[in-house]
Motif scaffolding. Sequence first.
Motif, PDB file in Angstrom:
ATOM      1  N   PHE A  89       0.837  -1.191   0.000  1.00 40.45           N
ATOM      2  CA  PHE A  89       0.000   0.000   0.000  1.00 40.45           C
ATOM      3  C   PHE A  89       0.879   1.251   0.000  1.00 40.45           C
ATOM      4  CE2 PHE A  89      -2.963   3.106   1.846  1.00 40.45           C
ATOM      5  CZ  PHE A  89      -4.071   2.884   1.050  1.00 40.45           C
ATOM      6  N   PRO A  90       0.617   2.203  -0.903  1.00 38.39           N
ATOM      7  CA  PRO A  90       1.489   3.380  -1.055  1.00 38.39           C
ATOM      8  C   PRO A  90       1.203   4.490  -0.029  1.00 38.39           C
ATOM      9  CG  PRO A  90      -0.273   3.477  -2.635  1.00 38.39           C
ATOM     10  CD  PRO A  90      -0.442   2.180  -1.896  1.00 38.39           C
ATOM     11  N   TYR A  91       1.664   4.294   1.206  1.00 34.74           N
ATOM     12  CA  TYR A  91       1.423   5.275   2.272  1.00 34.74           C
ATOM     13  C   TYR A  91       2.030   6.635   1.956  1.00 34.74           C
ATOM     14  CZ  TYR A  91       0.594   1.040   4.972  1.00 34.74           C
ATOM     15  OH  TYR A  91       0.130  -0.158   5.399  1.00 34.74           O
ATOM     16  N   GLU A  92       3.148   6.650   1.283  1.00 35.61           N
ATOM     17  CA  GLU A  92       3.902   7.884   1.057  1.00 35.61           C
ATOM     18  C   GLU A  92       3.420   8.700  -0.135  1.00 35.61           C
ATOM     19  OE1 GLU A  92       6.332   8.792   3.209  1.00 35.61           O
ATOM     20  OE2 GLU A  92       5.844   6.989   4.333  1.00 35.61           O
ATOM     21  N   ASP A  93       2.478   8.157  -0.919  1.00 41.37           N
ATOM     22  CA  ASP A  93       2.052   8.845  -2.144  1.00 41.37           C
ATOM     23  C   ASP A  93       0.576   9.229  -2.073  1.00 41.37           C
ATOM     24  OD1 ASP A  93       1.696   9.840  -4.658  1.00 41.37           O
ATOM     25  OD2 ASP A  93       2.032   7.946  -5.704  1.00 41.37           O
ATOM     26  N   PRO A  94       0.260  10.446  -1.603  1.00 34.82           N
ATOM     27  CA  PRO A  94      -1.148  10.851  -1.504  1.00 34.82           C
ATOM     28  C   PRO A  94      -1.799  11.088  -2.860  1.00 34.82           C
ATOM     29  CG  PRO A  94       0.279  12.681  -0.946  1.00 34.82           C
ATOM     30  CD  PRO A  94       1.170  11.476  -1.139  1.00 34.82           C
ATOM     31  N   THR A  95      -1.024  11.136  -3.927  1.00 37.38           N
ATOM     32  CA  THR A  95      -1.587  11.359  -5.260  1.00 37.38           C
ATOM     33  C   THR A  95      -1.828  10.035  -5.998  1.00 37.38           C
ATOM     34  OG1 THR A  95       0.610  11.561  -6.274  1.00 37.38           O
ATOM     35  CG2 THR A  95      -0.416  13.587  -5.456  1.00 37.38           C
ATOM     36  N   ASP A  97      -3.464   7.233  -7.674  1.00 37.80           N
ATOM     37  CA  ASP A  97      -4.816   7.283  -8.229  1.00 37.80           C
ATOM     38  C   ASP A  97      -5.706   6.104  -7.846  1.00 37.80           C
ATOM     39  OD1 ASP A  97      -3.230   5.637  -9.821  1.00 37.80           O
ATOM     40  OD2 ASP A  97      -4.276   6.141 -11.668  1.00 37.80           O
ATOM     41  N   LYS A  98      -5.140   5.006  -7.363  1.00 41.73           N
ATOM     42  CA  LYS A  98      -5.958   3.850  -6.989  1.00 41.73           C
ATOM     43  C   LYS A  98      -5.979   3.658  -5.469  1.00 41.73           C
ATOM     44  CE  LYS A  98      -5.410   1.340 -11.286  1.00 41.73           C
ATOM     45  NZ  LYS A  98      -5.074   0.075 -11.902  1.00 41.73           N
ATOM     46  N   LEU A  99      -5.760   4.730  -4.730  1.00 42.66           N
ATOM     47  CA  LEU A  99      -5.694   4.655  -3.277  1.00 42.66           C
ATOM     48  C   LEU A  99      -6.993   4.076  -2.695  1.00 42.66           C
ATOM     49  CD1 LEU A  99      -3.653   5.820  -0.986  1.00 42.66           C
ATOM     50  CD2 LEU A  99      -5.500   7.436  -0.635  1.00 42.66           C
ATOM     51  N   GLN A 100      -8.126   4.641  -3.067  1.00 44.33           N
ATOM     52  CA  GLN A 100      -9.412   4.164  -2.543  1.00 44.33           C
ATOM     53  C   GLN A 100      -9.710   2.742  -3.013  1.00 44.33           C
ATOM     54  OE1 GLN A 100     -11.374   5.520  -0.217  1.00 44.33           O
ATOM     55  NE2 GLN A 100      -9.858   7.132  -0.036  1.00 44.33           N
ATOM     56  N   GLU A 101      -9.379   2.459  -4.245  1.00 43.56           N
ATOM     57  CA  GLU A 101      -9.615   1.117  -4.796  1.00 43.56           C
ATOM     58  C   GLU A 101      -8.807   0.071  -4.027  1.00 43.56           C
ATOM     59  OE1 GLU A 101      -8.562  -1.078  -8.981  1.00 43.56           O
ATOM     60  OE2 GLU A 101      -9.280   0.986  -9.095  1.00 43.56           O
ATOM     61  N   ASP A 102      -7.536   0.351  -3.781  1.00 42.90           N
ATOM     62  CA  ASP A 102      -6.687  -0.583  -3.032  1.00 42.90           C
ATOM     63  C   ASP A 102      -7.145  -0.713  -1.581  1.00 42.90           C
ATOM     64  OD1 ASP A 102      -5.261  -0.984  -5.328  1.00 42.90           O
ATOM     65  OD2 ASP A 102      -3.407  -0.056  -4.614  1.00 42.90           O
ATOM     66  N   LEU A 103      -7.577   0.392  -0.988  1.00 42.53           N
ATOM     67  CA  LEU A 103      -8.081   0.349   0.382  1.00 42.53           C
ATOM     68  C   LEU A 103      -9.331  -0.523   0.456  1.00 42.53           C
ATOM     69  CD1 LEU A 103      -7.873   1.253   3.303  1.00 42.53           C
ATOM     70  CD2 LEU A 103      -9.138   3.314   2.688  1.00 42.53           C
ATOM     71  N   GLU A 104     -10.209  -0.422  -0.531  1.00 38.78           N
ATOM     72  CA  GLU A 104     -11.415  -1.265  -0.559  1.00 38.78           C
ATOM     73  C   GLU A 104     -11.050  -2.739  -0.711  1.00 38.78           C
ATOM     74  OE1 GLU A 104     -14.570  -0.580   0.164  1.00 38.78           O
ATOM     75  OE2 GLU A 104     -13.863   1.446   0.613  1.00 38.78           O
ATOM     76  N   LYS A 105     -10.012  -3.053  -1.474  1.00 39.88           N
ATOM     77  CA  LYS A 105      -9.562  -4.444  -1.610  1.00 39.88           C
ATOM     78  C   LYS A 105      -9.038  -4.975  -0.274  1.00 39.88           C
ATOM     79  CE  LYS A 105      -8.345  -4.231  -6.501  1.00 39.88           C
ATOM     80  NZ  LYS A 105      -7.261  -4.195  -7.489  1.00 39.88           N
ATOM     81  N   ILE A 106      -8.297  -4.131   0.435  1.00 40.44           N
ATOM     82  CA  ILE A 106      -7.773  -4.525   1.750  1.00 40.44           C
ATOM     83  C   ILE A 106      -8.937  -4.754   2.714  1.00 40.44           C
ATOM     84  CG2 ILE A 106      -6.504  -3.673   3.774  1.00 40.44           C
ATOM     85  CD1 ILE A 106      -4.533  -2.353   1.765  1.00 40.44           C
TER      86      ILE A 106
END
Length: 115
Positions: A89-95, A97-106
């Motif tokens: 999970f890319p904690y260091e990159d707030p930009t 683009d799939k942050l929400q998508e990856d969080l939903e998978k987790i």
Amino acid sequence: MADMFDGIVMAEQRFHGEGYQEGYAEGSHIGIAEGRRYGSLHGAKMGSEIGCYLGFALTWHCLLQKCTDEKSSKKIRALESLIGMIQKFPYEDPTYDKLQEDLEKIRGKFKQLRS
């Protein structure tokens, strides 16, 4: 006489432009500060949530290491999948683009493991 009125009209436009620039600068400054607060708050919430999932997964992974049956083996693989997702999970990159998508998978993987 016309020059006097031109000066008044031009002064109004000049003051309007200066006021706009001052307001825009102040609004930008306040917007940046508010955005940082919002980002920090929601980033902390997300970090806490993911940290909870990681703690759950690592604890159960340790507890199931001693078990050798097939059912436990499937659970261990699912736990390792969740741990891997969290580690990537890319904690260091707030930009990202799939942050929400990856969080939903987790979240989905965690719900699967929890049941």
